[in-house]
Design a protein around this motif. Structure first.
Motif, PDB file in Angstrom:
ATOM      1  N   LEU A   1      24.028  52.641   9.215  1.00  0.00           N
ATOM      2  CA  LEU A   1      24.251  54.107   9.791  1.00  0.00           C
ATOM      3  C   LEU A   1      24.291  54.043  11.233  1.00  0.00           C
ATOM      4  O   LEU A   1      25.252  54.805  11.825  1.00  0.00           O
ATOM      5  N   ASN A   2      23.462  53.605  12.096  1.00  0.00           N
ATOM      6  CA  ASN A   2      23.190  53.788  13.648  1.00  0.00           C
ATOM      7  C   ASN A   2      23.321  52.267  14.029  1.00  0.00           C
ATOM      8  O   ASN A   2      22.270  51.707  14.482  1.00  0.00           O
ATOM      9  N   PRO A   3      24.673  51.749  14.155  1.00  0.00           N
ATOM     10  CA  PRO A   3      24.720  50.458  14.763  1.00  0.00           C
ATOM     11  C   PRO A   3      24.537  50.437  16.051  1.00  0.00           C
ATOM     12  O   PRO A   3      24.366  51.613  16.882  1.00  0.00           O
ATOM     13  N   PRO A   4      24.233  49.550  16.968  1.00  0.00           N
ATOM     14  CA  PRO A   4      23.646  49.478  18.328  1.00  0.00           C
ATOM     15  C   PRO A   4      24.906  49.557  19.029  1.00  0.00           C
ATOM     16  O   PRO A   4      25.901  49.208  18.869  1.00  0.00           O
ATOM     17  N   PRO A   5      24.556  50.182  20.176  1.00  0.00           N
ATOM     18  CA  PRO A   5      25.885  50.628  21.051  1.00  0.00           C
ATOM     19  C   PRO A   5      26.583  49.293  21.476  1.00  0.00           C
ATOM     20  O   PRO A   5      25.678  48.251  21.706  1.00  0.00           O
ATOM     21  N   PRO A   6      27.809  49.144  21.582  1.00  0.00           N
ATOM     22  CA  PRO A   6      28.303  48.044  22.068  1.00  0.00           C
ATOM     23  C   PRO A   6      28.036  47.919  23.630  1.00  0.00           C
ATOM     24  O   PRO A   6      27.653  48.821  24.339  1.00  0.00           O
ATOM     25  N   PRO A   7      28.233  46.548  24.011  1.00  0.00           N
ATOM     26  CA  PRO A   7      27.687  46.407  25.394  1.00  0.00           C
ATOM     27  C   PRO A   7      28.578  46.918  26.507  1.00  0.00           C
ATOM     28  O   PRO A   7      29.792  47.160  25.961  1.00  0.00           O
ATOM     29  N   PRO A   8      28.211  47.198  27.446  1.00  0.00           N
ATOM     30  CA  PRO A   8      29.255  47.846  28.451  1.00  0.00           C
ATOM     31  C   PRO A   8      30.308  46.840  28.752  1.00  0.00           C
ATOM     32  O   PRO A   8      30.141  45.625  28.951  1.00  0.00           O
ATOM     33  N   ALA A   9      31.404  47.384  29.124  1.00  0.00           N
ATOM     34  CA  ALA A   9      32.401  46.634  29.383  1.00  0.00           C
ATOM     35  C   ALA A   9      32.285  46.193  30.906  1.00  0.00           C
ATOM     36  O   ALA A   9      31.633  46.765  31.577  1.00  0.00           O
ATOM     37  N   PRO A  10      32.806  44.772  31.043  1.00  0.00           N
ATOM     38  CA  PRO A  10      32.636  44.265  32.332  1.00  0.00           C
ATOM     39  C   PRO A  10      33.260  45.163  33.378  1.00  0.00           C
ATOM     40  O   PRO A  10      34.356  45.506  33.134  1.00  0.00           O
ATOM     41  N   VAL A  11      32.593  44.943  34.440  1.00  0.00           N
ATOM     42  CA  VAL A  11      33.427  45.736  35.900  1.00  0.00           C
ATOM     43  C   VAL A  11      34.125  44.876  36.468  1.00  0.00           C
ATOM     44  O   VAL A  11      33.798  43.523  36.656  1.00  0.00           O
ATOM     45  N   VAL A  12      35.557  45.422  36.347  1.00  0.00           N
ATOM     46  CA  VAL A  12      36.509  44.376  37.012  1.00  0.00           C
ATOM     47  C   VAL A  12      36.579  44.545  38.556  1.00  0.00           C
ATOM     48  O   VAL A  12      36.768  45.889  39.042  1.00  0.00           O
ATOM     49  N   GLN A  13      36.233  43.835  39.307  1.00  0.00           N
ATOM     50  CA  GLN A  13      36.146  43.700  40.774  1.00  0.00           C
ATOM     51  C   GLN A  13      37.574  43.590  41.364  1.00  0.00           C
ATOM     52  O   GLN A  13      38.168  42.490  41.145  1.00  0.00           O
ATOM     53  N   LEU A  14      38.130  44.425  42.001  1.00  0.00           N
ATOM     54  CA  LEU A  14      39.677  44.392  42.478  1.00  0.00           C
ATOM     55  C   LEU A  14      39.555  43.689  43.699  1.00  0.00           C
ATOM     56  O   LEU A  14      38.536  43.823  44.666  1.00  0.00           O
ATOM     57  N   LEU A  15      40.569  42.923  44.194  1.00  0.00           N
ATOM     58  CA  LEU A  15      40.649  42.437  45.519  1.00  0.00           C
ATOM     59  C   LEU A  15      40.932  43.700  46.440  1.00  0.00           C
ATOM     60  O   LEU A  15      41.518  44.573  46.107  1.00  0.00           O
ATOM     61  N   PRO A  16      40.628  43.571  47.777  1.00  0.00           N
ATOM     62  CA  PRO A  16      40.717  44.395  48.937  1.00  0.00           C
ATOM     63  C   PRO A  16      42.152  45.056  48.814  1.00  0.00           C
ATOM     64  O   PRO A  16      42.344  46.352  48.883  1.00  0.00           O
ATOM     65  N   HIS A  17      43.241  44.122  48.843  1.00  0.00           N
ATOM     66  CA  HIS A  17      44.555  44.738  48.915  1.00  0.00           C
ATOM     67  C   HIS A  17      44.838  45.359  47.393  1.00  0.00           C
ATOM     68  O   HIS A  17      45.610  46.518  47.615  1.00  0.00           O
ATOM     69  N   GLU A  18      44.533  44.947  46.382  1.00  0.00           N
ATOM     70  CA  GLU A  18      44.720  45.700  44.929  1.00  0.00           C
ATOM     71  C   GLU A  18      44.141  47.143  44.887  1.00  0.00           C
ATOM     72  O   GLU A  18      44.890  48.064  44.802  1.00  0.00           O
ATOM     73  N   LEU A  19      42.735  46.915  45.280  1.00  0.00           N
ATOM     74  CA  LEU A  19      42.090  48.490  45.612  1.00  0.00           C
ATOM     75  C   LEU A  19      42.654  49.343  46.436  1.00  0.00           C
ATOM     76  O   LEU A  19      43.121  50.615  46.172  1.00  0.00           O
ATOM     77  N   ALA A  20      43.383  48.917  47.604  1.00  0.00           N
ATOM     78  CA  ALA A  20      44.004  49.604  48.499  1.00  0.00           C
ATOM     79  C   ALA A  20      45.468  50.316  48.302  1.00  0.00           C
ATOM     80  O   ALA A  20      45.593  51.427  48.477  1.00  0.00           O
ATOM     81  N   LEU A  21      46.102  49.286  47.351  1.00  0.00           N
ATOM     82  CA  LEU A  21      47.438  49.537  47.080  1.00  0.00           C
ATOM     83  C   LEU A  21      46.989  50.827  45.882  1.00  0.00           C
ATOM     84  O   LEU A  21      47.854  51.862  45.912  1.00  0.00           O
ATOM     85  N   ARG A  22      46.344  50.568  44.990  1.00  0.00           N
ATOM     86  CA  ARG A  22      45.793  51.662  43.867  1.00  0.00           C
ATOM     87  C   ARG A  22      45.499  53.118  44.698  1.00  0.00           C
ATOM     88  O   ARG A  22      45.957  54.099  44.200  1.00  0.00           O
ATOM     89  N   GLN A  23      44.444  53.053  45.701  1.00  0.00           N
ATOM     90  CA  GLN A  23      44.316  54.119  46.419  1.00  0.00           C
ATOM     91  C   GLN A  23      45.442  54.765  46.999  1.00  0.00           C
ATOM     92  O   GLN A  23      45.433  56.111  47.282  1.00  0.00           O
ATOM     93  N   LEU A  24      46.102  54.099  47.738  1.00  0.00           N
ATOM     94  CA  LEU A  24      47.573  54.711  48.258  1.00  0.00           C
ATOM     95  C   LEU A  24      48.370  55.209  47.119  1.00  0.00           C
ATOM     96  O   LEU A  24      48.961  56.441  47.472  1.00  0.00           O
ATOM     97  N   GLU A  25      48.478  54.752  46.151  1.00  0.00           N
ATOM     98  CA  GLU A  25      49.276  55.437  44.978  1.00  0.00           C
ATOM     99  C   GLU A  25      48.726  56.588  44.804  1.00  0.00           C
ATOM    100  O   GLU A  25      49.527  57.589  44.490  1.00  0.00           O
ATOM    101  N   GLU A  26      47.415  56.692  44.427  1.00  0.00           N
ATOM    102  CA  GLU A  26      46.699  58.018  44.121  1.00  0.00           C
ATOM    103  C   GLU A  26      46.773  59.008  45.355  1.00  0.00           C
ATOM    104  O   GLU A  26      47.159  60.155  44.784  1.00  0.00           O
TER     105      GLU A  26
END
Length: 155
Positions: A18-43
């Protein structure tokens, strides 16, 4: 005693089911500097800060994104340096002169907006975003080239 152990085991297994263990946390995806910057510019573009009269907020965010990109991509301590110090470091790295001049114009005018309450034209705000995107796209690391004619190693 055996009956009691079986009952405890059944109750334990039911409770566990009834109380299954919580799923493991999703892996954190590390963006490359240009990917992060382009995403932030879009936001930033979607927030429409300058269109709603927040010129200082828009230019502060825009220059922060570019400065973070410079730190992540080139190791330049851009968040702690003045615009002139950043431009000098780019000159020392034999950066494309036209590209660094365009970026310098954007950073220096943004400084005037942030600190001297300058009021550039609407075209400048749009152009600042275009220049920031172009700078990031032109300076991002080249993707590794895969030679399709070369046979793959088979192990």
């Amino acid at each position: 005693v055996v009956l009691a152990l079986v009952i405890v085991l059944v109750l334990y297994l039911r409770k566990r089911k009834l109380n299954p263990p919580p799923p493991p946390p999703a892996p954190v995806v590390q963006l490359l500097p240009h990917e992060l910057a382009l995403r932030q510019l879009e936001e930033l573009a979607q927030q429409q800060l300058w269109q709603n009269g927040d010129l200082k907020g828009y230019h502060s965010a825009l220059t922060h994104i570019v400065r973070e990109y410079l730190e992540g991509r080139y190791g330049i301590q851009a968040l702690e340096q003045t615009t002139d110090e950043i431009l000098e470091q780019l000159r020392r790295r034999d950066f494309n002169l036209a590209l660094s001049q365009k970026l310098g114009d954007v950073l220096q005018t943004a400084d005037l907006v942030k600190f001297a309450k300058a009021q550039p034209t609407a075209e400048f705000h749009e152009q600042a975003m275009v220049v920031a995107r172009a700078f990031i796209l032109e300076t991002k690391p080249a993707a590794p080239v895969v030679d399709a004619t070369r046979p793959k190693d088979v192990h």
